[in-house]
Design an enzyme around this catalytic site. Sequence first.
Site: not given
Ligand SMILES: Cc1cc2nc3c(=O)[nH]c(=O)nc-3n(C[C@H](O)[C@H](O)[C@H](O)COP(=O)(O)OP(=O)(O)OC[C@H]3O[C@@H](n4cnc5c(N)ncnc54)[C@H](O)[C@@H]3O)c2cc1C
Length: 509
Positions: A23-25, A57, A88, A106, A193, A350, A353
Amino acid sequence: MSNQENSLYSGDRRIRNIVIVGGGSAGWMTAAALAKVMGHHTSITLIESADIGTVSVGEATIPNIRAFNQLLELNEDELLAKTQGTFKLGIEFVDWYEKDHAYMHPFGPYGQNLSGVPFHHYWLGSSEHAGAPITDWCLEATAAYQGKFERYTRQRGRPVPTNYAFHFNAVAYAAYLADYAVDRGVKRIIDHVDEVRTSKDSGFIQSLMLSSGQEIAGDLFIDCSGFKGLLIEQTLHTGFEDWHHWLLCDSAIAQPCAIGDHYPPYTRSLAQEAGWQWQIPLQNRWGNGHVYASAFLEQDKALNVLHANMPDTPTGDPNYLHWRTGRRRQAWNKNCIAIGLSAGFLEPLESTGLHLVQSAISRLLSLFPDRHFDDTLRNKFNQYSREELERIRDFIILHYKATRRTDTDFWAYCANMDIPDSLSEKIELYRHSGRIFRENLELFSEISWFSVLNGQGIKPNAIHPLTEGMQVAERDSLLSQLKTQTQQQAQAMSCHQAYIKQHCSMESQ
Ligand SMILES: Cc1cc2nc3c(=O)[nH]c(=O)nc-3n(C[C@H](O)[C@H](O)[C@H](O)COP(=O)(O)OP(=O)(O)OC[C@H]3O[C@@H](n4cnc5c(N)ncnc54)[C@H](O)[C@@H]3O)c2cc1C
């Protein structure tokens, strides 16, 4: 043969249960988009752990995010107000080429193509104008430096759209999409999970066992579980291609700080001794982060660098992040598709993500399978995912490679490192002829490549011969006119803060 058997529709083969882990982005963007397009005949379940946080982030975006928001029919002003968002217009790179040097990448074009030839050739070839920064011919860059913003400007009486993206609070963005998805029928389960069950014969994922004892079965599983790739890697052992030797940064420390009344409409990227630091203006704070190579800088020193270069006093605690740079060998394996950090990661230089999440969703929608999981669909998905990521990888490497800095071991390594052939070819073509081509499904346009090639000090040995179709005096006068026009358009724009206060202030919520 019955009509049913003869039908081109999937019928009984249709995917009925989609399960998203995370439940991330990535998880909520995927859930929101699927809920919007799939309607109520497909069940969508999202499982997120209360014990494992999100990366929290991902605050800077690129203009394509607007297409995603439009697909969902989101109200942009409301979204920005609820996510403390700002506009932006590009990214400023400070000290990348050499110390005390800055340039902007830009989002908008420079001048205009003349007789089909890109503008930069005329600028490079003009002895009268080449001394002035090319950003003087770019509305978005000029407005950014003047702290101005409008969604539209007028040119010869007609409205012309500005090229812009957003800065926003990533956690608030995911929460906004979560509400959107749940309103449209997505079932949200807050649980962990513990176990992933697979078929002994096919290796396909069958169900997930949760800490509560509940078993969640599905046809299609989307892995949005973050860097570890709970399904795609820990269960299916898909494999990872490591790009660490080209992109040394593998860690970051993020920490917000106070912001005054002035929030510029662009991101800043400040090169540091073993990496770089972002400054992202939101309505209520600066997002700051120091991205660095752990092989060249220790964590406590990295924190000192972050604090020494913050625009104001820190608020909140530091968030420490570590990753492996590269890509999952197959983003789609069996009945599992990895979206977000589980599919691979390129550092955020850039702001790509969230775009990679968005483009994976759009690929999934185009190549959406039925329960036969046709290999041709999967192969296409994996091919396009790989190609897209490789081109972005090259673009990011360019920022490190094309530097004159050798003042630290980190920069000396970058300046001397080998680079992928695909990037060498691009640099050589530009160096020899000033030409740039956008390959296949490449994300970054010729304008983006030019911004960084030029900004990082690479000079071409020749320009397009067709520029000579125009007399020198005519070219120079046209360049003068275009520059004046750009400056006048920027002047006529509102101040960025005033525009936000009028349209999308967080205080309006
Ligand atoms: C330092 C940094 C800076 C960034 N800056 C930018 C930016 O400026 N612009 C941009 O576009 N992107 C950026 N990104 C990338 C962006 O943050 C990610 O692409 C985006 O947040 C997606 O993350 P995610 O949802 O894949 O993972 P996460 O945010 O890590 O979410 C993982 C999810 O999985 C769940 N989960 C994990 N294991 C289990 C389990 N066993 N059971 C149930 N749930 C589980 C967690 O609870 C969580 O909800 C950045 C990334 C980093 C590391």
